[in-house]
Design a protein around this motif. Structure first.
Motif, PDB file in Angstrom:
ATOM      1  N   LYS A  26       0.804  -1.225   0.000  1.00  0.00           N
ATOM      2  CA  LYS A  26       0.000   0.000   0.000  1.00  0.00           C
ATOM      3  C   LYS A  26       0.837   1.275   0.000  1.00  0.00           C
ATOM      4  O   LYS A  26       0.492   2.242  -0.672  1.00  0.00           O
ATOM      5  N   PHE A  30       0.206   4.273  -2.582  1.00  0.00           N
ATOM      6  CA  PHE A  30      -0.165   5.627  -2.180  1.00  0.00           C
ATOM      7  C   PHE A  30       0.822   6.647  -2.735  1.00  0.00           C
ATOM      8  O   PHE A  30       0.424   7.709  -3.221  1.00  0.00           O
ATOM      9  N   ALA A  49      -6.577   2.404   1.670  1.00  0.00           N
ATOM     10  CA  ALA A  49      -7.143   1.283   0.935  1.00  0.00           C
ATOM     11  C   ALA A  49      -7.369   0.104   1.856  1.00  0.00           C
ATOM     12  O   ALA A  49      -6.708  -0.043   2.878  1.00  0.00           O
ATOM     13  N   VAL A  54     -10.045   1.349  -2.860  1.00  0.00           N
ATOM     14  CA  VAL A  54      -9.268   2.529  -2.492  1.00  0.00           C
ATOM     15  C   VAL A  54     -10.213   3.695  -2.256  1.00  0.00           C
ATOM     16  O   VAL A  54     -11.186   3.878  -2.989  1.00  0.00           O
TER      17      VAL A  54
END
Length: 158
Positions: A26, A30, A49, A54
């Motif tokens: 993640k 991001f 998420a 998301v």
């Protein structure tokens, strides 16, 4: 010069809502989405998420939500589907949800997005989306959650 504040809560899910967004990946996801949006002139206020979807809280200025969702989904799909951190990711579902957010309501939504993992211990993604749709004037999220027009990956190959 005009100044437009257009804050949107955009939610998109993995193809068939498959749980293919591992926790250890993640941070990279991001960073990529944040940089992409910044390059396009959109400012992410918060992103988080779960394993299959998301949430992005973003100021898109005078851009259309459909353009933002399409660019984020297509660019990130191309990167993530080839990246070793996302070995089972095959793309995003065709549909997305976008809800307008008032500046005054932004702080509460930031906290909500921050706590995705915590809140999904008691609420499924489907329940979450039904609730969000109802809070925003829609009866439910059934069309958003439908896989009716999705194609299996193996059907895409010649």
């Amino acid at each position: 010069m005009s100044h437009v504040v257009n804050i949107q809560h955009i939610v998109y899910r993995t193809k068939f809502s498959r749980k293919v967004l591992p926790d250890h990946s993640k941070r990279m996801m991001f960073k990529y989405v944040f940089a992409l949006c910044k390059d396009l002139g959109w400012y992410i206020k918060r992103i988080n998420a779960a394993e299959n979807h998301v949430h992005i809280l973003i100021n898109i200025g005078n851009e259309k939500p459909s353009v933002v969702a399409q660019k984020v989904k297509s660019n990130s799909s191309r990167v993530f589907s080839r990246h070793p951190l996302f070995p089972h990711f095959v793309g995003w579902a065709k549909r997305y949800a976008s809800f307008s957010v008032s500046y005054a309501g932004m702080d509460g939504l930031i906290e909500y997005i921050k706590k995705q993992e915590e809140h999904h211990r008691t609420e499924s993604f489907e329940q979450e989306m039904d609730r969000l749709f109802q809070e925003n004037g829609y009866p439910d999220a059934s069309e958003f959650l439908s896989d009716e027009d999705e194609e299996e990956e193996d059907q895409l190959e010649p």
